[in-house]
Design a protein around this motif. Structure first.
Motif, PDB file in Angstrom:
ATOM      1  N   GLN A 107      -7.639   0.233   7.685  1.00  0.00           N
ATOM      2  CA  GLN A 107      -8.726  -0.672   8.057  1.00  0.00           C
ATOM      3  C   GLN A 107      -9.903  -0.558   7.079  1.00  0.00           C
ATOM      4  N   ARG A 108     -10.246   0.659   6.719  1.00  0.00           N
ATOM      5  CA  ARG A 108     -11.346   0.854   5.772  1.00  0.00           C
ATOM      6  C   ARG A 108     -10.996   0.266   4.407  1.00  0.00           C
ATOM      7  N   ALA A 109      -9.747   0.441   3.995  1.00  0.00           N
ATOM      8  CA  ALA A 109      -9.315  -0.134   2.719  1.00  0.00           C
ATOM      9  C   ALA A 109      -9.418  -1.650   2.746  1.00  0.00           C
ATOM     10  N   LEU A 110      -8.979  -2.254   3.840  1.00  0.00           N
ATOM     11  CA  LEU A 110      -9.067  -3.703   3.971  1.00  0.00           C
ATOM     12  C   LEU A 110     -10.507  -4.179   3.994  1.00  0.00           C
ATOM     13  N   ALA A 111     -11.373  -3.398   4.603  1.00  0.00           N
ATOM     14  CA  ALA A 111     -12.789  -3.775   4.669  1.00  0.00           C
ATOM     15  C   ALA A 111     -13.402  -3.864   3.281  1.00  0.00           C
ATOM     16  N   THR A 112     -12.956  -3.025   2.345  1.00  0.00           N
ATOM     17  CA  THR A 112     -13.476  -3.103   0.975  1.00  0.00           C
ATOM     18  C   THR A 112     -13.062  -4.402   0.296  1.00  0.00           C
ATOM     19  N   LEU A 113     -12.008  -5.040   0.823  1.00  0.00           N
ATOM     20  CA  LEU A 113     -11.563  -6.346   0.311  1.00  0.00           C
ATOM     21  C   LEU A 113     -12.190  -7.492   1.100  1.00  0.00           C
ATOM     22  N   GLY A 114     -13.058  -7.144   2.045  1.00  0.00           N
ATOM     23  CA  GLY A 114     -13.691  -8.159   2.867  1.00  0.00           C
ATOM     24  C   GLY A 114     -12.821  -8.665   3.992  1.00  0.00           C
ATOM     25  N   VAL A 145      -4.583  -8.500  11.644  1.00  0.00           N
ATOM     26  CA  VAL A 145      -5.632  -9.418  11.215  1.00  0.00           C
ATOM     27  C   VAL A 145      -5.407 -10.724  11.966  1.00  0.00           C
ATOM     28  N   ASP A 146      -6.412 -11.139  12.709  1.00  0.00           N
ATOM     29  CA  ASP A 146      -6.293 -12.361  13.528  1.00  0.00           C
ATOM     30  C   ASP A 146      -5.047 -12.316  14.408  1.00  0.00           C
ATOM     31  N   ASP A 147      -4.818 -11.166  15.038  1.00  0.00           N
ATOM     32  CA  ASP A 147      -3.710 -10.942  15.976  1.00  0.00           C
ATOM     33  C   ASP A 147      -2.335 -10.949  15.322  1.00  0.00           C
ATOM     34  N   SER A 148      -2.276 -10.926  13.995  1.00  0.00           N
ATOM     35  CA  SER A 148      -1.000 -10.864  13.283  1.00  0.00           C
ATOM     36  C   SER A 148      -0.892  -9.539  12.538  1.00  0.00           C
ATOM     37  N   LYS A 149       0.281  -8.945  12.569  1.00  0.00           N
ATOM     38  CA  LYS A 149       0.489  -7.639  11.951  1.00  0.00           C
ATOM     39  C   LYS A 149       0.391  -7.732  10.434  1.00  0.00           C
ATOM     40  N   LEU A 206      -2.628  -7.641  -3.528  1.00  0.00           N
ATOM     41  CA  LEU A 206      -1.845  -6.436  -3.251  1.00  0.00           C
ATOM     42  C   LEU A 206      -2.275  -5.256  -4.111  1.00  0.00           C
ATOM     43  N   ALA A 207      -2.484  -5.496  -5.401  1.00  0.00           N
ATOM     44  CA  ALA A 207      -2.883  -4.406  -6.294  1.00  0.00           C
ATOM     45  C   ALA A 207      -4.224  -3.820  -5.852  1.00  0.00           C
ATOM     46  N   GLU A 208      -5.143  -4.679  -5.445  1.00  0.00           N
ATOM     47  CA  GLU A 208      -6.429  -4.210  -4.943  1.00  0.00           C
ATOM     48  C   GLU A 208      -6.252  -3.386  -3.672  1.00  0.00           C
ATOM     49  N   LEU A 209      -5.339  -3.832  -2.805  1.00  0.00           N
ATOM     50  CA  LEU A 209      -5.110  -3.114  -1.556  1.00  0.00           C
ATOM     51  C   LEU A 209      -4.519  -1.738  -1.836  1.00  0.00           C
ATOM     52  N   ARG A 210      -3.563  -1.657  -2.772  1.00  0.00           N
ATOM     53  CA  ARG A 210      -2.996  -0.348  -3.106  1.00  0.00           C
ATOM     54  C   ARG A 210      -4.089   0.597  -3.622  1.00  0.00           C
ATOM     55  N   THR A 211      -4.930   0.082  -4.516  1.00  0.00           N
ATOM     56  CA  THR A 211      -6.024   0.901  -5.050  1.00  0.00           C
ATOM     57  C   THR A 211      -6.957   1.360  -3.948  1.00  0.00           C
ATOM     58  N   ALA A 212      -7.273   0.448  -3.020  1.00  0.00           N
ATOM     59  CA  ALA A 212      -8.216   0.746  -1.950  1.00  0.00           C
ATOM     60  C   ALA A 212      -7.669   1.787  -0.971  1.00  0.00           C
ATOM     61  N   ILE A 213      -6.388   1.668  -0.587  1.00  0.00           N
ATOM     62  CA  ILE A 213      -5.839   2.625   0.367  1.00  0.00           C
ATOM     63  C   ILE A 213      -5.674   3.993  -0.282  1.00  0.00           C
ATOM     64  N   LEU A 214      -5.309   4.025  -1.550  1.00  0.00           N
ATOM     65  CA  LEU A 214      -5.205   5.325  -2.230  1.00  0.00           C
ATOM     66  C   LEU A 214      -6.574   5.993  -2.331  1.00  0.00           C
ATOM     67  N   ALA A 215      -7.612   5.191  -2.548  1.00  0.00           N
ATOM     68  CA  ALA A 215      -8.971   5.743  -2.604  1.00  0.00           C
ATOM     69  C   ALA A 215      -9.366   6.360  -1.261  1.00  0.00           C
ATOM     70  N   GLU A 216      -8.873   5.768  -0.162  1.00  0.00           N
ATOM     71  CA  GLU A 216      -9.176   6.301   1.170  1.00  0.00           C
ATOM     72  C   GLU A 216      -8.419   7.599   1.462  1.00  0.00           C
TER      73      GLU A 216
END
Length: 219
Positions: A107-114, A145-149, A206-216
Motif C-alpha cells: 500500500q505504501r509503495a502504491l501511494a508513492t505512485l499516487g 484498488v476500487d474493490d478490485s484485487k 510496473l517498473a516504478e512499482l517494483r522500485t517502490a516496493i523494494l524501497a519499502e
C-alpha cells in the motif's frame, strides 16, 4: 531485509526452499525468462491445457504456496517473494495476520505512485472460481484498488519460516490465465464474465512499482 535479484527458469525459482539456517529476512526479486502458468500447491498439471500452453510457449510449473493459478509474464507482471525467519519482528503465528504487514508495504509503495488502495483483512474468500484462479478470490493481506484485487499474496510456512509470494500486473485480463486452463467453452466463458472486474493493474508503471516496493522492504 536482504535483496536478492533472481533471473532464469521459473521452475528453478519455485523449487527454491526456505533455508533452514535463514538468519535475516530476504526479498527475492524475480524476473522470469519466459511466460509461465504457475499453479498452486494443491493443483496438478492436468489443470493446464497442454495444447494451449505449448502453442503459446508458456511453461507450466507448481509453486509451493497455496491458491489458484496465475499467469506470469516477464514484461507484464511484477513477482517477488519475501522469505521471513521465525525470529523476525514481522513474524506472526496467526496465518491470517501474518500477511498484513506485507500488504501494508505494498500500500505504501502504491501511494508513492499516487494510487490509493485498501487492505483485505478477511479470511480466504470462497468464490466459484477461487480454487482455480488466484485472482478470482481474496486472501488475507492482499491489496485492492476500487474493490478490485491489485496485489496477490500467497504463503508457505515451514519450521524455518515463511515464504510470501506476491504478484501484480500491468493490466488484468482473465483470459490470460483462462485460455491456458483445461476448461469447457461454457465454463471459460462463464469464468471470464465473472472475473473481468475482479482484478486490476497499474498500467505502464510496473517498473516504478517494483522500485517502490523494494524501497519499502529492503534495508
Amino acid at each position: 531485509m536482504l535483496l536478492r535479484h533472481v533471473t532464469g527458469s521459473i521452475a528453478d525459482f519455485h523449487a527454491r526452499t526456505i533455508p533452514d539456517d535463514l538468519a535475516v529476512a530476504e526479498v527475492w526479486s524475480f524476473e522470469p525468462s519466459h511466460p509461465a502458468l504457475v499453479l498452486g500447491s494443491a493443483q496438478d498439471h492436468t489443470v493446464a491445457d497442454a495444447a494451449a500452453t505449448t502453442a503459446r510457449h508458456v511453461d507450466v510449473v507448481r509453486r509451493r504456496s497455496g491458491g489458484g493459478a496465475v499467469f506470469v509474464h516477464p514484461a507484464r507482471s511484477v513477482w517477488l517473494d519475501v522469505v521471513l525467519p521465525r525470529h523476525d519482528p514481522h513474524w506472526s503465528d496467526d496465518v491470517r495476520e501474518a500477511t498484513y504487514w506485507l500488504g501494508e508495504a505494498w500500500q505504501r509503495a502504491l501511494a508513492t505512485l499516487g494510487v490509493s488502495s485498501e487492505l483485505y483483512r478477511g479470511g480466504l474468500e470462497q468464490t466459484p472460481w477461487g480454487r482455480l484462479v488466484c485472482f478470482a478470490a481474496l486472501g488475507p493481506g492482499e491489496v485492492l484498488v476500487d474493490d478490485s484485487k491489485l496485489v496477490g499474496i500467497s504463503q508457505r510456512r515451514t519450521k524455518a519460516g515463511a515464504r510470501f509470494q506476491c504478484i501484480a500486473y500491468d493490466a488484468w485480463d482473465p483470459y490470460d490465465v483462462l485460455d491456458l486452463l483445461d476448461l469447457s467453452p461454457a465454463d471459460r466463458s462463464a469464468a471470464g464474465a465473472d472475473l473481468t472486474d475482479r482484478a486490476t493493474g497499474v498500467g505502464p508503471r510496473l517498473a516504478e512499482l517494483r522500485t517502490a516496493i523494494l524501497a519499502e522492504l529492503v534495508d
